[in-house]
Scaffold this motif. Structure first.
Motif: not given
Lengths: 280, 323
Positions: B145-146, B151-153, B155-160
């Motif tokens: 999915v990432a 984009g933002l998705i 960024q968010a998923l990979m930072r988690v």
């Protein structure tokens, strides 16, 4: 009344006006297409010619909805295209890609590749449609359960064409459909495309760097350089060897084969134009 | 007499030739370049992979170890001579060395170590299977999915994912177990929660290389939904590298489970968990070496088996690693 309606509809199947495509943002942005516009009538074959990087494939991809960040106006069959395409668009417009080795999923059989569009659009009768599509592109039923790695380049491109045709579109976007194939196979695939166009009344936009291919397939063509259309003409004009723009003349010379004196006389239009911009 | 022998031999020859012939037909059917059905095409593909796998002796050895573990776990009740939990006479059968009666000796509770090892295979397999079943889908989902949406998705998923990767696995698992309470189920959960991030990274990297491929563009141009593209077109291409990584990680998972057991945070006594067995045998290591050594060898052999299997799978599935 209805006659004129049908006529206006047939006059422009595809309209592109002042199309700009920019990749990236800020100082690193590339302005790949700069104000391109053309019209293609229903049932016509239109060629886009130019060297690598001239933006001809990008125009095609913008039309197909595979490129984001475009500006301008595009209509297909009278409908204005937005940033997102709806399902009806995909039933109307399909595309054949340049590299038959990269356009088929390596882990899917031919059957799976062809049944996917049928399933997405819930057309039903997948079996009959697949058989029909394979027959239409001259592949026998023995190819149905093969994987792409068990096919030759020409056979792969036929599968790609079958995949594009299985939704029965009216418009086919051809992105250098033969440039990755060897010469004898090129003729086969071009003849196949010509036959399908005759039988189904398809509208083609053919992108190619090969003037001979465009002359064989199309009635009109546009020559692109550095993201703009430098000249639009009929194939008859091209055959007479009467292009007006110096870039087209140069392209024509180049297409006749390698000639030392001719090549030495070539101008780099990218630099020449940048120079003229700097002067003004 | 000789005549009969001869005819017998001839008959045997014919029978042998027939079986060979039948085998040959099967092979031809599997390797046919003109399959007649979806199943045949799929089986043919599977057979080719299998044949390539069989050429790697070490990988086959690894597979044999893993299969042995599965068989041992399945038939533990039949294989184990005594109960793994209830010991014998504490006065006469404690800490007996390996012998014909007790193949691996007995421990401090007078329990037969062989029976405990055999039953411990069930726990090991349970840990490995559940962790794989929980962590692989999470990793695949997050990664694809990432990678696909970007984009933002992304960024968010990979930072988690990065946050989870920033902790050593055993330490994070320890924290989870401390919060959830000791026990084999919580140990499994803790290991699963800590082992998905590398799979997400691999899946994302694979997705990034294929998301702009023309065959993905083609299916996008047919109007396919993102779900269909990710599940039907991207996951099949990511899954082999993720499975390779999961198999190679199995050894680490077994060791983590054993480590948690050793620290008393995994399986609780009297469960025959190999790590916990090593821990309880530690006290007698000098005088009664087999109590800690035998479960240690079991952990070592199974880890080795999974590693060899993973290496073999990589050789078969990863086209870039081909010799």
């Amino acid at each position: 009344m209805t006659g004129t309606m049908a006529e206006t509809a047939s006059k422009a199947m595809i309209e592109v006006d002042d199309l700009h495509v920019t990749f990236g943002r800020g100082p690193r942005a590339t302005h790949a297409v700069r104000g391109v516009g053309f019209r293609v009538a229903a049932g016509e074959s239109y060629g886009l010619v130019g060297e690598s990087g001239s933006g001809k494939s990008t125009v095609l991809r913008a039309l197909a909805g595979l490129v984001e960040g475009w500006r301008g106006r595009m209509t297909v069959a009278g409908r204005v295209l937005g940033p997102r395409r709806e399902a009806a668009f995909y039933k109307l417009v399909q595309m054949v890609f340049q590299d038959p080795y990269g356009s088929l999923h390596p882990r899917h059989t031919v059957e799976r590749i062809l049944s996917e569009p049928v399933a997405i659009h819930r057309l039903g009768a997948a079996d009959r449609r697949i058989e029909q599509a394979l027959g239409d592109v001259g592949l026998g039923p023995q190819f149905r359960y093969r994987y792409p790695h068990q096919l030759s380049g020409g056979q792969r491109q036929r599968v790609a064409i079958a995949r594009a045709l299985i939704l029965e579109p009216k418009i086919l976007l051809l992105d250098e459909p033969t440039s990755a194939l060897d010469v004898s196979i090129q003729a086969e695939v071009l003849n196949l495309l010509a036959r399908l166009k005759r039988e189904r009344g398809l509208t083609y936009i053919l992108v190619s760097h090969n003037l001979a291919v465009v002359a064989h397939m199309c009635t009109r063509l546009a020559v692109m350089n550095r993201g703009t259309i430098v000249e639009e003409m009929t194939v008859a004009q091209l055959r007479r060897g009467a292009p007006r723009h110096p870039y087209t003349k140069q392209l024509l010379t180049a297409s006749r084969g390698y000639d030392r004196t001719a090549v030495d006389a070539f101008i780099d239009f990218a630099e020449a134009e940048a120079g003229s911009i700097a002067r003004t | 007499m000789t005549m009969r022998n001869n005819t017998d031999a001839a008959g045997a020859d014919v029978a042998q030739a027939e079986t060979a012939c039948v085998n040959e037909t099967w092979r031809a059917w599997l390797l046919s370049d003109q399959p007649h059905s979806r199943t045949q095409a799929r089986l043919g593909c599977f057979y080719r992979t299998w044949a390539a796998f069989l050429e790697n002796r070490l990988a086959v050895f690894g597979l044999a170890i893993v299969l042995g573990l599965v068989l041992m776990a399945t038939f533990a009740d039949v294989l184990a001579p005594t109960s793994p939990v209830v010991g014998g006479d504490l006065r006469t059968e404690r800490l007996l060395p390996p012998s014909a009666a007790h193949w691996f000796g007995t421990d401090d509770q007078a329990r037969d170590l062989f029976s405990r090892i055999v039953h411990g295979a069930r726990l090991t397999l349970l840990v490995v299977a559940l962790v794989a079943l929980i962590a692989t889908p999470i990793g695949l989902l997050v990664g694809t999915v990432a990678g696909y949406f970007g984009g933002l998705i992304d960024q968010a998923l990979m930072r988690v994912t990065d946050i989870f990767l920033a902790f050593p696995r055993l330490i994070l698992a320890l924290a989870f177990v401390a919060a959830l309470g000791p026990g084999i189920e919580n140990a499994i959960l803790a290991i699963a929660i800590t082992s998905w991030p590398p799979y997400a990274r691999i899946a994302r990297a694979e997705t990034l290389t294929i998301r702009n491929a023309d065959y993905i563009n083609a299916v996008r141009l047919q109007g396919a939904s993102s779900l269909r593209i990710i599940w039907g077109h991207i996951v099949p291409l990511c899954i082999s590298s993720v499975i390779i990584r999961v198999t190679l990680d199995m050894a680490g998972i077994i060791l983590t489970a054993a480590g948690l057991g050793f620290l008393g945070l995994g399986a609780q006594p009297p469960l025959p968990e190999w790590g916990a067995m090593v821990a309880s045998g530690r006290r007698y290591l000098i005088d009664y070496w087999w109590v800690a050594t035998v479960p240690g060898i079991a952990i070592f052999v199974v880890s080795l088996g999974f590693n060899l299997l993973g290496d073999g799978l990589r050789d078969v599935f990863d086209p870039k690693a081909q010799k």
